[in-house]
Design an enzyme around this catalytic site. Structure first.
Site, PDB file in Angstrom:
ATOM      1  N   ASP A  14     -19.460 -47.357  28.356  1.00 15.59           N
ATOM      2  CA  ASP A  14     -18.152 -46.797  27.980  1.00 15.59           C
ATOM      3  C   ASP A  14     -18.133 -45.288  28.208  1.00 15.59           C
ATOM      4  OD1 ASP A  14     -17.337 -49.266  27.260  1.00 15.59           O
ATOM      5  OD2 ASP A  14     -17.219 -48.916  25.109  1.00 15.59           O
ATOM      6  N   THR A  69     -10.711 -51.009  25.066  1.00 20.06           N
ATOM      7  CA  THR A  69     -10.550 -52.475  25.090  1.00 20.06           C
ATOM      8  C   THR A  69     -10.030 -53.000  23.754  1.00 20.06           C
ATOM      9  OG1 THR A  69     -12.911 -52.585  24.604  1.00 20.06           O
ATOM     10  CG2 THR A  69     -12.260 -52.946  26.865  1.00 20.06           C
ATOM     11  N   THR A  70     -10.496 -52.396  22.649  1.00 21.09           N
ATOM     12  CA  THR A  70     -10.013 -52.817  21.325  1.00 21.09           C
ATOM     13  C   THR A  70      -8.556 -52.408  21.149  1.00 21.09           C
ATOM     14  OG1 THR A  70     -12.253 -52.340  20.554  1.00 21.09           O
ATOM     15  CG2 THR A  70     -10.604 -52.789  18.870  1.00 21.09           C
ATOM     16  N   ASP A  95     -17.941 -53.417  19.886  1.00 20.58           N
ATOM     17  CA  ASP A  95     -17.254 -53.196  21.163  1.00 20.58           C
ATOM     18  C   ASP A  95     -16.298 -54.377  21.386  1.00 20.58           C
ATOM     19  OD1 ASP A  95     -16.460 -52.932  23.754  1.00 20.58           O
ATOM     20  OD2 ASP A  95     -18.436 -52.593  24.599  1.00 20.58           O
TER      21      ASP A  95
END
Length: 563
Positions: free
Chosen positions: A416, A94-95, A61
């Site tokens: 998520d 987020t990545t 994550d």
């Protein structure tokens, strides 16, 4: 003749100072992006993080990784802040946002080397951002949020890249049920109260154009409780609340059907002096009288609570031994020192009101919405369950698993999944996943770049090139050939197939309509917005200065104070 030359040199010198800071920022941003580039897609690699206390975190994550690592460069800190913003805003992507921001800054470097002014580059980037958001809106499609199957397919695409992908059917249904429970009173009831008349006690009728969802607070009202031991398949969403608490007295009931619940935010103990009170006792009778007053005070409090005939009393503060005695006599169960957040969750689940003074307790404050109260022993600890609630507007997700590390990873992934479900309730539109949206934006921006006049065309085109980083990274992480696959994908998009993307498992080109990977439009739009805005911000920096420390600023006195 000499003067102009000096001026030119000064300008070049200024430009060199600015260039140095920009190069430093771009390098830092690319370094952060490279750290988590391998964490994108279903074939993502894991990172093992060692914390200062000697514990380990195993995760792919992006947000969890960046939150744990320590960096010194200000631009790198700014990049890490991006993933936090993305996580708080939409909970997913987020990545993606870090990789995208790093690539946009990398593409800005050749523009700076062409001596295009950063302000020109930034204005071209802003124009590309507006066009990119319009393209995302154009290729998205609406979704029916009440259709469980399509919602589960959507949530599955968000956790298909995570560690818990093999339990995706279970986790998706957990996430969807939790979000539906928390949002029930606003999203679904708000549609009915327009047709069935306003609910009792509502201040005014809402207009027919009122938005469907007002608030879905999964952070506060959908609590994840992790209990090591048992199988992952045993995880479930409770139709109520669970606490890590036991009863205060051994004689109290451990199981009550349809309990009447009173929630308190005050201690059931004798009241001590508000300030530092000194009491001087001259004889034994006075001492006995003080003890008697304390007992009378506790009895009065208990009588006020027992007057509403509760079966269960839960307080955030303490319960004295005498109060427990009165409660046991009246066959009332008590729980003490419950967290404020848990108390608020119970209040929503059972329909009770948290009362600050026992004297203010009324019949309407008693919660009757709970079907079953029971205390179970799981492992070595006792847990309180308030379940079978009639209309639980808060819930607890009970996670079981073999170890704490695995449970922590499942919790991150489940957060998520719940965020994705919440986003779709707010913005019921979907975009094709697997890099298809980014590729569509890239191809269409490249076509539009031809109509941009002047030097701004180059930075505008750079955004189109930067968008390809997502499908390219997916192909690389799947172990396929990026050049061949990307050429094939570009050709599909040039023909108008905006739903074609990358199969993250094999690295081949597939149509997302058939493959069934969709992302919420809110996540895609937010990723592009956050990445581009931050790139513009870092490009505007032309010098990095260190602030004066407190020791220098305070003079001798300050220095003496520090020592």
């Amino acid at each position: 003749m000499q003067a102009p030359v000096v001026v030119m040199n000064t300008q070049n010198g200024d430009r060199q100072i600015g260039r140095k800071a920009q190069l430093s920022n771009i390098t830092a941003a690319k370094t952060v992006a490279d750290i988590i580039r391998s964490c994108l897609g279903p074939k993502a690699m894991l990172k093992m993080l060692l914390d200062p206390m000697g514990g380990i975190v195993l995760t792919n994550d992006g947000h969890a990784i960046l939150r744990e690592i320590e960096v010194a460069h200000p631009a790198a800190k700014s990049m890490i802040e991006l993933s936090r913003t993305q996580d708080e805003e939409v909970g997913d992507g987020t990545t993606t946002v870090i990789i995208l921001a790093g690539e946009i800054l990398a593409q800005a470097l050749p523009q700076l080397e062409r001596n295009i002014h950063p302000v020109v580059i930034i204005s071209a980037f802003k124009r590309a951002l507006a066009d990119a958001l319009a393209i995302v809106q154009d290729i998205s499609r609406p979704v029916n949020t009440s259709d469980d199957e399509s919602m589960i397919d959507l949530i599955e695409s968000s956790i298909g890249t995570k560690t818990i992908a093999r339990y995706s059917a279970l986790m998706c249904s957990l996430a969807l049920r939790a979000v539906r429970t928390v949002s029930q009173d606003q999203s679904f009831a708000s549609n009915t109260h327009l047709t069935n008349g306003a609910p009792s006690g509502s201040p005014s009728k809402k207009p027919a154009s009122a938005p469907k969802v007002h608030e879905v607070d999964i952070k506060r009202y959908a609590k994840i409780e992790k209990i090591p031991g048992g199988e992952i398949e045993a995880s479930r969403v409770l139709d109520g609340v669970m606490l890590n608490k036991d009863i205060t007295h051994a004689s109290m009931r451990r199981k009550i059907t349809n309990p009447r619940i009173v929630l308190l935010d005050c201690p059931l103990e004798y009241k001590k002096g508000e300030s530092q009170t000194n009491v001087e006792i001259s004889n034994e009778d006075s001492w006995n009288r003080i003890l008697q007053i304390e007992e009378e005070q506790v009895k009065k409090m208990c009588d006020a609570v027992l007057s509403v005939k509760p079966d269960l009393v839960i307080t955030e503060k303490g319960v004295s031994d005498l109060a427990q005695h009165y409660f046991v006599k009246a066959n009332v169960t008590a729980l003490r020192r419950v967290r404020k957040t848990d108390n608020n969750r119970i209040a929503r689940a059972v329909g009770a009101t948290v009362v600050n003074r026992v004297d203010d307790l009324q019949e309407s404050d008693v919660g009757t919405g709970c079907g079953l109260f029971e205390i179970e022993k799981i492992g070595d600890e006792y847990f309180t369950f308030l379940t079978k609630c009639k209309n639980p507007k808060a819930c607890t997700i009970l996670l079981r698993g073999p170890s704490k590390d695995i449970l922590n990873e499942i919790e991150r992934n489940l957060q998520d999944a719940m965020s994705v479900a919440r986003n779709v309730l707010f913005h019921p539109r979907l975009c094709p996943g697997g890099g298809a949206t980014e590729m569509a934006v890239s191809v269409r921006l490249a076509q539009k770049a031809k109509s941009v006049e002047g030097v701004a065309q180059w930075p505008y085109k750079a955004i189109a090139d930067a968008m390809e980083v997502i499908p390219r990274t997916l192909v690389q992480n799947a172990g396929a050939s990026p050049i061949r696959i990307l050429t094939k994908l570009r050709a599909k998009h040039a023909e108008g197939g905006s739903s074609w993307g990358i199969d993250g498992d094999t690295g081949n080109v597939v149509d997302m309509k058939e493959y069934g990977v969709w992302d919420p439009e809110a996540v895609k739009s937010q990723s592009i917005k956050t990445a581009l805005e931050s790139a513009c911000l870092l490009l505007r920096v032309d010098d990095i200065c260190s602030a004066k420390s407190a020791k220098q600023g305070g003079g001798d006195m300050g220095a003496g104070g520090e020592d």
